[in-house]
Design a protein around this motif. Sequence first.
Motif, PDB file in Angstrom:
ATOM      1  N   THR A   1       0.874  -1.167   0.000  1.00 22.74           N
ATOM      2  CA  THR A   1       0.000   0.000   0.000  1.00 22.74           C
ATOM      3  C   THR A   1       0.909   1.214   0.000  1.00 22.74           C
ATOM      4  O   THR A   1       1.739   1.365   0.901  1.00 22.74           O
ATOM      5  CB  THR A   1      -0.906   0.004   1.237  1.00 22.74           C
TER       6      THR A   1
ATOM      7  N   HIS B   1       0.271  -6.780 -13.932  1.00 20.11           N
ATOM      8  CA  HIS B   1      -0.167  -6.860 -12.538  1.00 20.11           C
ATOM      9  C   HIS B   1      -0.577  -8.302 -12.227  1.00 20.11           C
ATOM     10  O   HIS B   1      -1.754  -8.656 -12.253  1.00 20.11           O
ATOM     11  CB  HIS B   1      -1.327  -5.902 -12.298  1.00 20.11           C
TER      12      HIS B   1
ATOM     13  N   GLU C   1      -4.037  -4.629  -9.204  1.00 21.34           N
ATOM     14  CA  GLU C   1      -3.720  -3.279  -8.731  1.00 21.34           C
ATOM     15  C   GLU C   1      -5.013  -2.470  -8.640  1.00 21.34           C
ATOM     16  O   GLU C   1      -5.857  -2.525  -9.522  1.00 21.34           O
ATOM     17  CB  GLU C   1      -2.776  -2.596  -9.723  1.00 21.34           C
ATOM     18  N   GLU C   2      -5.170  -1.729  -7.562  1.00 26.10           N
ATOM     19  CA  GLU C   2      -6.244  -0.742  -7.477  1.00 26.10           C
ATOM     20  C   GLU C   2      -5.637   0.566  -7.009  1.00 26.10           C
ATOM     21  O   GLU C   2      -4.680   0.575  -6.229  1.00 26.10           O
ATOM     22  CB  GLU C   2      -7.368  -1.185  -6.542  1.00 26.10           C
ATOM     23  N   PHE C   3      -6.179   1.684  -7.517  1.00 25.74           N
ATOM     24  CA  PHE C   3      -5.625   2.965  -7.088  1.00 25.74           C
ATOM     25  C   PHE C   3      -6.666   4.072  -7.189  1.00 25.74           C
ATOM     26  O   PHE C   3      -7.664   3.969  -7.898  1.00 25.74           O
ATOM     27  CB  PHE C   3      -4.358   3.331  -7.870  1.00 25.74           C
TER      28      PHE C   3
ATOM     29  N   TYR D   1     -11.258   6.227  -9.355  1.00 28.05           N
ATOM     30  CA  TYR D   1     -10.912   4.949  -8.733  1.00 28.05           C
ATOM     31  C   TYR D   1     -10.751   3.924  -9.850  1.00 28.05           C
ATOM     32  O   TYR D   1     -11.620   3.802 -10.715  1.00 28.05           O
ATOM     33  CB  TYR D   1     -12.008   4.515  -7.764  1.00 28.05           C
TER      34      TYR D   1
ATOM     35  N   ARG E   1      -9.507  -0.158 -11.004  1.00 31.76           N
ATOM     36  CA  ARG E   1      -9.155  -1.541 -10.654  1.00 31.76           C
ATOM     37  C   ARG E   1      -8.602  -2.247 -11.894  1.00 31.76           C
ATOM     38  O   ARG E   1      -9.277  -2.353 -12.918  1.00 31.76           O
ATOM     39  CB  ARG E   1     -10.381  -2.315 -10.133  1.00 31.76           C
TER      40      ARG E   1
ATOM     41  N   ILE F   1      -0.979   9.309  -6.689  1.00 35.85           N
ATOM     42  CA  ILE F   1      -1.990   8.266  -6.549  1.00 35.85           C
ATOM     43  C   ILE F   1      -1.770   7.486  -5.257  1.00 35.85           C
ATOM     44  O   ILE F   1      -0.655   7.414  -4.737  1.00 35.85           O
ATOM     45  CB  ILE F   1      -1.998   7.291  -7.753  1.00 35.85           C
TER      46      ILE F   1
ATOM     47  N   VAL G   1      -2.096   3.681  -4.125  1.00 29.31           N
ATOM     48  CA  VAL G   1      -2.168   2.430  -4.875  1.00 29.31           C
ATOM     49  C   VAL G   1      -1.956   1.223  -3.969  1.00 29.31           C
ATOM     50  O   VAL G   1      -1.146   1.250  -3.049  1.00 29.31           O
ATOM     51  CB  VAL G   1      -1.147   2.435  -6.044  1.00 29.31           C
ATOM     52  N   LYS G   2      -2.722   0.164  -4.249  1.00 29.30           N
ATOM     53  CA  LYS G   2      -2.608  -1.101  -3.530  1.00 29.30           C
ATOM     54  C   LYS G   2      -2.308  -2.209  -4.541  1.00 29.30           C
ATOM     55  O   LYS G   2      -3.019  -2.343  -5.539  1.00 29.30           O
ATOM     56  CB  LYS G   2      -3.893  -1.404  -2.759  1.00 29.30           C
ATOM     57  N   LEU G   3      -1.267  -2.981  -4.260  1.00 32.09           N
ATOM     58  CA  LEU G   3      -0.810  -4.041  -5.152  1.00 32.09           C
ATOM     59  C   LEU G   3      -0.936  -5.406  -4.492  1.00 32.09           C
ATOM     60  O   LEU G   3      -0.730  -5.552  -3.290  1.00 32.09           O
ATOM     61  CB  LEU G   3       0.659  -3.820  -5.538  1.00 32.09           C
TER      62      LEU G   3
ATOM     63  N   HIS H   1     -12.917   1.522 -14.234  1.00 35.42           N
ATOM     64  CA  HIS H   1     -12.605   2.744 -13.513  1.00 35.42           C
ATOM     65  C   HIS H   1     -13.890   3.558 -13.392  1.00 35.42           C
ATOM     66  O   HIS H   1     -14.807   3.407 -14.197  1.00 35.42           O
ATOM     67  CB  HIS H   1     -11.517   3.558 -14.220  1.00 35.42           C
TER      68      HIS H   1
END
Length: 222
Positions: A44, A60, A64-66, A85, A87, A104, A106-108, A120
Amino acid sequence: MQINANFNLRVLVHSDNQPWLESPMPGVERRMLDRIGGEIARATTIVRYAANSHFSEHCHTGGEEFIVLEGIFQDENGDYPAGTYVRNPPTTSHSPRSDQGCTIFVKLWQFDMQDRKQFHLTMLDTPATTKGAVKTAILHQDKYESVKYIEVQAGANLTLDASGGVEILVLSGTIAESGDLLRQGSWLRCPSQVKITSIAGNHGAKVWVKSGHLTYAKAPIN
């Protein structure tokens, strides 16, 4: 690398107090909030792109979401202004860049590995429900997690289901929780419990919330 890697602990990070660290790509810097792994990591992070910077094309593997916090994020799929947002599920790839610069969150590597739904949306335009002083828009929901955009009026209580754990990123305004004051850019992660309650400050608050997912937290598959 391990940063805030014990998901049984409550963690609060005021991101504006964290140093910007260089990434492998010139002009791209990071503030790490939690991380398990090296460049391939469950992570994160807040990422800042300087104007005319880019990141190499990459896949990815773990999704990935950001959220675009400032500026305009770009890739071959389009331009994403602040408030978007995104995904990108496992197996997707892209070549991110920013002509004018952007920041951004971002979560990976935090997806259901069978998820293939790429989309998105603009958080402010997402259909929402209002209950008292709290307005909630569901951005994504599946059997593993719920992702929401929430607006809370000044002085109102925000009570969240924390079964499976919960994360909160303050997008604007302030909220108070367990004696701590969270401001814009503050990130809170709480372990699994029945619920948590916070109170919005004098100007209200806008927050991004993810819940239910920490039960499934683990390191990436290398």
